[in-house]
Design a protein around this motif. Structure first.
Motif, PDB file in Angstrom:
ATOM      1  N   GLY A  93       1.101  -1.279   0.098  1.00 41.32           N
ATOM      2  CA  GLY A  93      -0.157  -0.206   0.081  1.00 41.32           C
ATOM      3  C   GLY A  93       1.177   1.366  -0.010  1.00 41.32           C
ATOM      4  N   TYR A  94       2.382   0.766  -0.584  1.00 36.95           N
ATOM      5  CA  TYR A  94       2.584   2.037  -0.229  1.00 36.95           C
ATOM      6  C   TYR A  94       4.495   1.730  -0.497  1.00 36.95           C
ATOM      7  CZ  TYR A  94       4.541  -0.459   4.130  1.00 36.95           C
ATOM      8  OH  TYR A  94       4.585  -1.395   4.945  1.00 36.95           O
ATOM      9  N   GLY A  95       5.023   2.403  -0.577  1.00 34.60           N
ATOM     10  CA  GLY A  95       6.525   2.732  -1.348  1.00 34.60           C
ATOM     11  C   GLY A  95       7.087   4.228  -2.102  1.00 34.60           C
ATOM     12  N   PRO A  96       8.243   3.512  -2.728  1.00 31.39           N
ATOM     13  CA  PRO A  96       9.039   4.786  -3.838  1.00 31.39           C
ATOM     14  C   PRO A  96       7.832   6.037  -4.295  1.00 31.39           C
ATOM     15  CG  PRO A  96      10.070   2.558  -4.070  1.00 31.39           C
ATOM     16  CD  PRO A  96       8.419   2.249  -3.435  1.00 31.39           C
ATOM     17  N   LYS A  97       7.574   7.108  -4.046  1.00 32.55           N
ATOM     18  CA  LYS A  97       7.008   8.694  -4.487  1.00 32.55           C
ATOM     19  C   LYS A  97       7.582   8.819  -5.495  1.00 32.55           C
ATOM     20  CE  LYS A  97       5.072   8.773  -0.016  1.00 32.55           C
ATOM     21  NZ  LYS A  97       3.984   8.506  -0.354  1.00 32.55           N
ATOM     22  N   LEU A  98       7.454   9.149  -6.317  1.00 28.07           N
ATOM     23  CA  LEU A  98       7.335   9.869  -8.490  1.00 28.07           C
ATOM     24  C   LEU A  98       7.377  12.036  -7.441  1.00 28.07           C
ATOM     25  CD1 LEU A  98       9.419  10.426 -10.652  1.00 28.07           C
ATOM     26  CD2 LEU A  98       7.031  10.363 -11.252  1.00 28.07           C
ATOM     27  N   ILE A  99       8.335  12.440  -7.031  1.00 29.92           N
ATOM     28  CA  ILE A  99       8.427  14.388  -6.645  1.00 29.92           C
ATOM     29  C   ILE A  99       8.303  15.507  -7.678  1.00 29.92           C
ATOM     30  CG2 ILE A  99       7.765  13.325  -4.133  1.00 29.92           C
ATOM     31  CD1 ILE A  99      10.763  15.133  -5.303  1.00 29.92           C
ATOM     32  N   LYS A 100       8.005  15.870  -8.077  1.00 26.83           N
ATOM     33  CA  LYS A 100       8.226  17.233  -9.227  1.00 26.83           C
ATOM     34  C   LYS A 100       7.790  18.042  -8.009  1.00 26.83           C
ATOM     35  CE  LYS A 100       3.654  18.171 -11.137  1.00 26.83           C
ATOM     36  NZ  LYS A 100       2.658  17.930 -11.692  1.00 26.83           N
ATOM     37  N   LYS A 101       8.020  19.828  -8.558  1.00 29.15           N
ATOM     38  CA  LYS A 101       7.723  21.020  -7.140  1.00 29.15           C
ATOM     39  C   LYS A 101       6.779  21.037  -8.056  1.00 29.15           C
ATOM     40  CE  LYS A 101      11.539  23.429  -9.246  1.00 29.15           C
ATOM     41  NZ  LYS A 101      11.970  24.840  -8.862  1.00 29.15           N
ATOM     42  N   ARG A 102       5.813  22.369  -7.163  1.00 30.11           N
ATOM     43  CA  ARG A 102       4.583  22.265  -7.323  1.00 30.11           C
ATOM     44  C   ARG A 102       3.846  23.014  -8.853  1.00 30.11           C
ATOM     45  NH1 ARG A 102       1.304  21.779  -2.373  1.00 30.11           N
ATOM     46  NH2 ARG A 102       2.576  21.228  -1.127  1.00 30.11           N
ATOM     47  N   THR A 103       5.200  24.331  -8.663  1.00 29.67           N
ATOM     48  CA  THR A 103       4.707  24.300 -10.493  1.00 29.67           C
ATOM     49  C   THR A 103       5.188  23.464 -11.653  1.00 29.67           C
ATOM     50  OG1 THR A 103       7.314  25.348  -9.966  1.00 29.67           O
ATOM     51  CG2 THR A 103       5.126  26.613  -9.077  1.00 29.67           C
ATOM     52  N   THR A 104       5.576  22.346 -11.211  1.00 29.35           N
ATOM     53  CA  THR A 104       6.135  22.210 -12.593  1.00 29.35           C
ATOM     54  C   THR A 104       5.378  21.021 -13.323  1.00 29.35           C
ATOM     55  OG1 THR A 104       8.570  22.163 -12.011  1.00 29.35           O
ATOM     56  CG2 THR A 104       8.072  20.316 -13.519  1.00 29.35           C
ATOM     57  N   THR A 105       4.607  21.340 -14.592  1.00 29.69           N
ATOM     58  CA  THR A 105       4.125  20.080 -15.558  1.00 29.69           C
ATOM     59  C   THR A 105       5.235  19.325 -16.445  1.00 29.69           C
ATOM     60  OG1 THR A 105       2.339  21.776 -15.703  1.00 29.69           O
ATOM     61  CG2 THR A 105       2.207  19.845 -17.198  1.00 29.69           C
ATOM     62  N   LEU A 106       4.839  18.082 -15.691  1.00 25.65           N
ATOM     63  CA  LEU A 106       6.312  17.421 -16.704  1.00 25.65           C
ATOM     64  C   LEU A 106       5.430  16.957 -18.675  1.00 25.65           C
ATOM     65  CD1 LEU A 106       6.466  14.498 -13.127  1.00 25.65           C
ATOM     66  CD2 LEU A 106       7.836  16.576 -14.018  1.00 25.65           C
ATOM     67  N   LYS A 107       6.700  17.235 -19.163  1.00 26.42           N
ATOM     68  CA  LYS A 107       6.241  16.060 -20.734  1.00 26.42           C
ATOM     69  C   LYS A 107       7.224  15.020 -20.601  1.00 26.42           C
ATOM     70  CE  LYS A 107       7.230  21.138 -22.024  1.00 26.42           C
ATOM     71  NZ  LYS A 107       8.438  21.988 -22.987  1.00 26.42           N
ATOM     72  N   LYS A 108       6.359  14.570 -21.940  1.00 24.63           N
ATOM     73  CA  LYS A 108       6.651  12.881 -22.179  1.00 24.63           C
ATOM     74  C   LYS A 108       7.945  12.921 -22.022  1.00 24.63           C
ATOM     75  CE  LYS A 108       5.298   9.650 -25.508  1.00 24.63           C
ATOM     76  NZ  LYS A 108       4.991   9.377 -26.620  1.00 24.63           N
ATOM     77  N   ASP A 109       8.688  13.356 -22.478  1.00 21.22           N
ATOM     78  CA  ASP A 109      10.297  12.910 -21.517  1.00 21.22           C
ATOM     79  C   ASP A 109      11.172  14.407 -20.607  1.00 21.22           C
ATOM     80  OD1 ASP A 109      10.384  15.718 -23.128  1.00 21.22           O
ATOM     81  OD2 ASP A 109      12.068  15.742 -24.263  1.00 21.22           O
ATOM     82  N   PHE A 110      10.408  14.250 -19.664  1.00 16.68           N
ATOM     83  CA  PHE A 110      10.440  14.810 -18.174  1.00 16.68           C
ATOM     84  C   PHE A 110      12.217  14.203 -18.115  1.00 16.68           C
ATOM     85  CE2 PHE A 110       8.035  11.830 -16.627  1.00 16.68           C
ATOM     86  CZ  PHE A 110       8.810  11.400 -15.523  1.00 16.68           C
ATOM     87  N   LYS A 111      12.717  14.895 -17.083  1.00 16.16           N
ATOM     88  CA  LYS A 111      14.467  14.720 -16.509  1.00 16.16           C
ATOM     89  C   LYS A 111      13.541  14.329 -15.242  1.00 16.16           C
ATOM     90  CE  LYS A 111      18.906  15.969 -16.748  1.00 16.16           C
ATOM     91  NZ  LYS A 111      19.915  16.998 -16.604  1.00 16.16           N
ATOM     92  N   VAL A 112      14.485  13.092 -14.808  1.00 18.17           N
ATOM     93  CA  VAL A 112      14.164  12.620 -13.744  1.00 18.17           C
ATOM     94  C   VAL A 112      15.271  11.637 -12.540  1.00 18.17           C
ATOM     95  CG1 VAL A 112      13.708   9.699 -14.564  1.00 18.17           C
ATOM     96  CG2 VAL A 112      12.585  11.159 -12.501  1.00 18.17           C
ATOM     97  N   ASN A 167       8.109  22.331  -0.505  1.00 18.27           N
ATOM     98  CA  ASN A 167       7.150  22.913  -2.758  1.00 18.27           C
ATOM     99  C   ASN A 167       7.756  21.945  -3.125  1.00 18.27           C
ATOM    100  OD1 ASN A 167       7.221  25.856  -2.035  1.00 18.27           O
ATOM    101  ND2 ASN A 167       9.619  25.689  -1.405  1.00 18.27           N
ATOM    102  N   LEU A 168       7.627  20.301  -3.106  1.00 19.39           N
ATOM    103  CA  LEU A 168       7.184  19.311  -3.660  1.00 19.39           C
ATOM    104  C   LEU A 168       6.053  18.541  -3.232  1.00 19.39           C
ATOM    105  CD1 LEU A 168      10.650  17.682  -3.195  1.00 19.39           C
ATOM    106  CD2 LEU A 168       9.974  19.344  -4.885  1.00 19.39           C
ATOM    107  N   ILE A 169       5.746  17.757  -4.467  1.00 16.39           N
ATOM    108  CA  ILE A 169       4.086  17.253  -3.838  1.00 16.39           C
ATOM    109  C   ILE A 169       4.794  16.406  -5.027  1.00 16.39           C
ATOM    110  CG2 ILE A 169       2.734  19.181  -4.435  1.00 16.39           C
ATOM    111  CD1 ILE A 169       2.069  18.865  -7.292  1.00 16.39           C
ATOM    112  N   VAL A 170       3.496  15.178  -4.711  1.00 13.55           N
ATOM    113  CA  VAL A 170       3.913  14.081  -5.406  1.00 13.55           C
ATOM    114  C   VAL A 170       3.151  13.402  -6.662  1.00 13.55           C
ATOM    115  CG1 VAL A 170       3.482  10.866  -5.213  1.00 13.55           C
ATOM    116  CG2 VAL A 170       4.404  12.455  -3.106  1.00 13.55           C
ATOM    117  N   GLU A 171       3.494  13.250  -7.869  1.00 11.74           N
ATOM    118  CA  GLU A 171       2.682  12.919  -9.042  1.00 11.74           C
ATOM    119  C   GLU A 171       2.829  12.380  -8.958  1.00 11.74           C
ATOM    120  OE1 GLU A 171       2.522  13.482 -13.673  1.00 11.74           O
ATOM    121  OE2 GLU A 171       3.043  14.693 -11.742  1.00 11.74           O
ATOM    122  N   ALA A 172       3.210  10.691  -8.944  1.00 12.79           N
ATOM    123  CA  ALA A 172       2.845   9.211  -8.801  1.00 12.79           C
ATOM    124  C   ALA A 172       3.094   8.036  -7.892  1.00 12.79           C
ATOM    125  CB  ALA A 172       2.943   8.529 -10.058  1.00 12.79           C
TER     126      ALA A 172
END
Length: 299
Positions: A93-112, A167-172
């Motif tokens: 029910g839990y595990g690693p988290k993909l996070i980004k800045k609140r103001t960031t919109t991820l494109k298809k080829d985002f850098k991670v 300033n970070l949020i969970v994307e997935a």
């Protein structure tokens, strides 16, 4: 480097090198041996602590007798290392988290930023985001890399999932990705332990037994062991976060692999094989130590 005391000069013991991560769950599961709560007449353990990707790479080179590894690495080392049943960490029910800045919109080829090419989170991420541009970093540097804008997103692991910058949020959630990929209600395999196959079988079985007892005793004496680890400044988090983290990743389910955990491992290995990441498809049960050996040997 830490070393367990020998029983007596009259016993001839086999020195065994054990590598684990400096993360709270690994320290918790090993340190019952270091503190002398578990011992063996056949083996003498020495340990070192390194980050998990460093341990994955060291296992590929065969550096340690026993090492913590990411489960995603195991099919690449299965010919040289047996998979131990103990010291395992699964998400449920839990595990690693993909996070980004609140103001960031991820494109298809985002850098991670990911914590290592052979980690389980990297395997799952690659399956879910095949077009992302990956850079690998020590997991302690991933949050700052996202905040600085060096990368668009990052996958947090270990204790980093408990608290991060506002300033970070969970994307997935990688748990959700795992559920979408496996189509079953299975726990998420994250990390375990592997033992060098060149060790004599009786010694290998003794190692697994000793490590299993260490995890069992640790779980049974969690408040005392946690306090001892904190008093020695071995843990990166405070007592409240330590309890939360151990409840997630070092608990009764860590003592020995269950049937459902083995099933989850087989699903993970199949996902990696189908994606072309492994040269062969393996089943976890075929690569564990034969526990029946000792009873059959003397029957």
């Amino acid at each position: 480097m830490t070393r367990t005391p020998k029983h007596s000069p009259y016993f001839k013991t086999r020195h065994i090198s054990v590598a684990h991560s400096p993360d709270a769950d690994d320290l918790f599961m090993y340190y019952a041996i270091h503190f002398g709560w578990v011992d063996s007449t056949q083996t003498c353990f020495s340990s070192c602590a390194k980050d998990i990707q460093t341990l994955n790479e060291a296992t590929l080179r065969g550096e340690y007798d026993i090492s913590a590894i990411s489960f995603a690495l195991y099919p690449l080392v299965c010919d040289d290392y047996a998979l131990l049943r103990t010291g395992v960490s699964f998400g449920n029910g839990y595990g690693p988290k993909l996070i980004k800045k609140r103001t960031t919109t991820l494109k298809k080829d985002f850098k991670v930023a990911l914590s290592g090419a052979h980690t389980t989170n990297a395997l799952l991420f690659k399956l879910a985001y095949p077009h992302a541009r990956i850079v690998y970093k020590n997991f302690l540097d991933i949050e700052s890399s996202v905040l600085s804008g060096e990368v668009h997103a990052g996958v947090l692991i270990h204790e980093s999932i408990l608290e991060y910058d506002e300033n970070l949020i969970v994307e997935a959630e990688l748990w959700d990705i795992w559920c979408d990929l496996n189509k079953r209600d299975l726990p998420l395999p994250l990390g375990g332990m592997a033992l060098r196959r060149s060790l004599p079988l009786t010694i290998a079985l003794e190692c697994e037994s000793t490590l299993t007892k260490a995890v069992e005793i640790a779980v049974r004496n969690k408040p005392l062991l946690s306090r001892m680890l904190l008093e020695r400044n071995l843990i990166r988090v405070d007592s409240a976060k330590l309890e939360t983290y151990l409840n997630l990743y070092a608990n009764a389910d860590s003592i020995t692999l269950s049937d459902v955990q083995i099933e989850a491992l087989d699903v993970l290995f199949r996902l990696g094989f189908d994606a072309g990441l492994y040269p062969q498809l393996i089943e976890a049960n075929q690569y564990m130590l034969p526990c029946e050996y000792l009873t059959q040997r003397y029957s």
